[in-house]
Write an enzyme that holds these catalytic residues in place. Sequence first.
Site, mmCIF file in Angstrom:
data_model
loop_
_atom_site.group_PDB
_atom_site.id
_atom_site.type_symbol
_atom_site.label_atom_id
_atom_site.label_comp_id
_atom_site.label_asym_id
_atom_site.label_seq_id
_atom_site.Cartn_x
_atom_site.Cartn_y
_atom_site.Cartn_z
ATOM 1 N N ASP A 52 21.105 81.799 69.392
ATOM 2 C CA ASP A 52 22.065 80.714 69.653
ATOM 3 C C ASP A 52 21.320 79.394 69.878
ATOM 4 O O ASP A 52 21.937 78.347 70.074
ATOM 5 C CB ASP A 52 23.010 81.050 70.808
ATOM 6 C CG ASP A 52 22.294 81.347 72.103
ATOM 7 O OD1 ASP A 52 21.036 81.304 72.133
ATOM 8 O OD2 ASP A 52 22.988 81.625 73.106
ATOM 9 N N SER A 53 19.965 79.440 69.793
ATOM 10 C CA SER A 53 19.181 78.200 69.741
ATOM 11 C C SER A 53 19.541 77.397 68.496
ATOM 12 O O SER A 53 19.164 76.231 68.376
ATOM 13 C CB SER A 53 17.683 78.511 69.763
ATOM 14 O OG SER A 53 17.364 79.507 68.812
ATOM 15 N N ASP A 91 22.485 86.707 68.276
ATOM 16 C CA ASP A 91 22.959 86.408 69.630
ATOM 17 C C ASP A 91 24.478 86.381 69.691
ATOM 18 O O ASP A 91 25.127 85.730 68.850
ATOM 19 C CB ASP A 91 22.464 85.006 70.053
ATOM 20 C CG ASP A 91 21.167 85.067 70.825
ATOM 21 O OD1 ASP A 91 20.865 86.109 71.438
ATOM 22 O OD2 ASP A 91 20.445 84.041 70.818
ATOM 23 N N LYS A 121 22.308 90.629 70.464
ATOM 24 C CA LYS A 121 21.583 90.363 71.722
ATOM 25 C C LYS A 121 22.540 89.671 72.693
ATOM 26 O O LYS A 121 23.302 88.798 72.281
ATOM 27 C CB LYS A 121 20.347 89.486 71.459
ATOM 28 C CG LYS A 121 19.611 89.050 72.727
ATOM 29 C CD LYS A 121 18.205 88.548 72.448
ATOM 30 C CE LYS A 121 18.121 87.097 72.037
ATOM 31 N NZ LYS A 121 18.646 86.124 73.011
ATOM 32 N N GLU A 123 22.720 87.998 76.820
ATOM 33 C CA GLU A 123 21.949 87.528 77.971
ATOM 34 C C GLU A 123 22.544 88.081 79.260
ATOM 35 O O GLU A 123 23.745 87.918 79.508
ATOM 36 C CB GLU A 123 21.971 85.996 78.035
ATOM 37 C CG GLU A 123 21.232 85.341 76.891
ATOM 38 C CD GLU A 123 21.203 83.821 77.003
ATOM 39 O OE1 GLU A 123 21.653 83.267 78.035
ATOM 40 O OE2 GLU A 123 20.731 83.179 76.046
ATOM 41 N N GLU A 190 12.250 85.989 78.836
ATOM 42 C CA GLU A 190 11.967 84.577 78.547
ATOM 43 C C GLU A 190 11.467 83.865 79.798
ATOM 44 O O GLU A 190 12.096 83.930 80.861
ATOM 45 C CB GLU A 190 13.247 83.898 78.018
ATOM 46 C CG GLU A 190 13.025 82.430 77.690
ATOM 47 C CD GLU A 190 14.140 81.809 76.855
ATOM 48 O OE1 GLU A 190 15.067 82.529 76.427
ATOM 49 O OE2 GLU A 190 14.079 80.577 76.640
HETATM 50 O O1 KIV Z 1 18.349 81.747 70.964
HETATM 51 C C1 KIV Z 1 17.140 81.998 70.900
HETATM 52 O O2 KIV Z 1 16.394 81.465 70.061
HETATM 53 C C2 KIV Z 1 16.600 82.950 71.852
HETATM 54 C C3 KIV Z 1 15.109 83.067 71.949
HETATM 55 C C4 KIV Z 1 14.554 81.895 72.654
HETATM 56 C C5 KIV Z 1 14.690 84.336 72.560
HETATM 57 O O3 KIV Z 1 17.327 83.592 72.541
#
Ligand code: KIV
Length: 272
Positions: A52-53, A91, A121, A123, A190
């Site tokens: 989600d980055s 994510d 994934k 969080e 992280e």
């Molecule tokens: O969204 C992302 O890129 C991440 C990584 C920083 C692990 O969750």
Amino acid sequence: MSVAKKEYKRITTKSLVEMKSNGEKISMLTAYDYSMAKIVDGAGIDAILVGDSASNVMAGHETTLPITLDQMIYHAASVVRAVERSLVVVDLPFGSYQSDPKEALRSAIRIMKESGAHAVKLEGGKEIKDSIKRILHAGIPVMGHLGLTPQSIYKFGTYTVRAKEEEEAEKLKSDALMLQKIGCFAVVLEKVPAKLAKEVAQSLSIPVIGIGAGNGVDGQVLVVHDMLGMTHEFHPRFLRRYLDLYSEMTRAFENYHQDVKTGDFPSEKEQY
Ligand code: KIV
């Protein structure tokens, strides 16, 4: 220590667990579009995270919170179309799994069905245990994410290192064990102290993939724009830059601009 590596034609969640037990480190990078994913996959990177980055590096938002489930599915489907070998993990974005397990399952199913990705994934630890269990019961592989969890940035207030204090470190360790126990195939840690990350990695049989978590874990993940040096204003201590693409691209764009302005481009050879 040199390790004889097994050749994998296609990386699965099981391959990652096997790599850990064989002492082979796992490489993971983010990607959000077809062209980048094709290069990352072709370079032999084990796993691709459609993170989600994307909210930051693709859409220019300050945080990861605004990106939607539809947008994540669009990015993930583009990546999946490019990939032949890597495991693709996606994510679940903020707001798509926190309210209840049924919603979490619906979101995970949409990602798997509409993008063709291989895993999701999420969080968090105990707070989202029931949601993770629900997703796992549907046969969807889950990667956990502990430590600095950027979707909670307004709770933390800063992006500094997490779990430096005993209480938070203890919670992280018990969350990591819980994630393994309920069936997650891997955990991202992280921005936590290297000593703590190593301890967690040694206590689990599933792989721990670190970002800003030192060298004692089972693999590393970086945001591809950061390691390529495209986000040149972002320079945390944990980041190793493998290129200075910001400067390279700027030079290329300036040269193109110049060539167009002067009439040098296109030349006779570059026309029909
Ligand atoms: O969204 C992302 O890129 C991440 C990584 C920083 C692990 O969750």
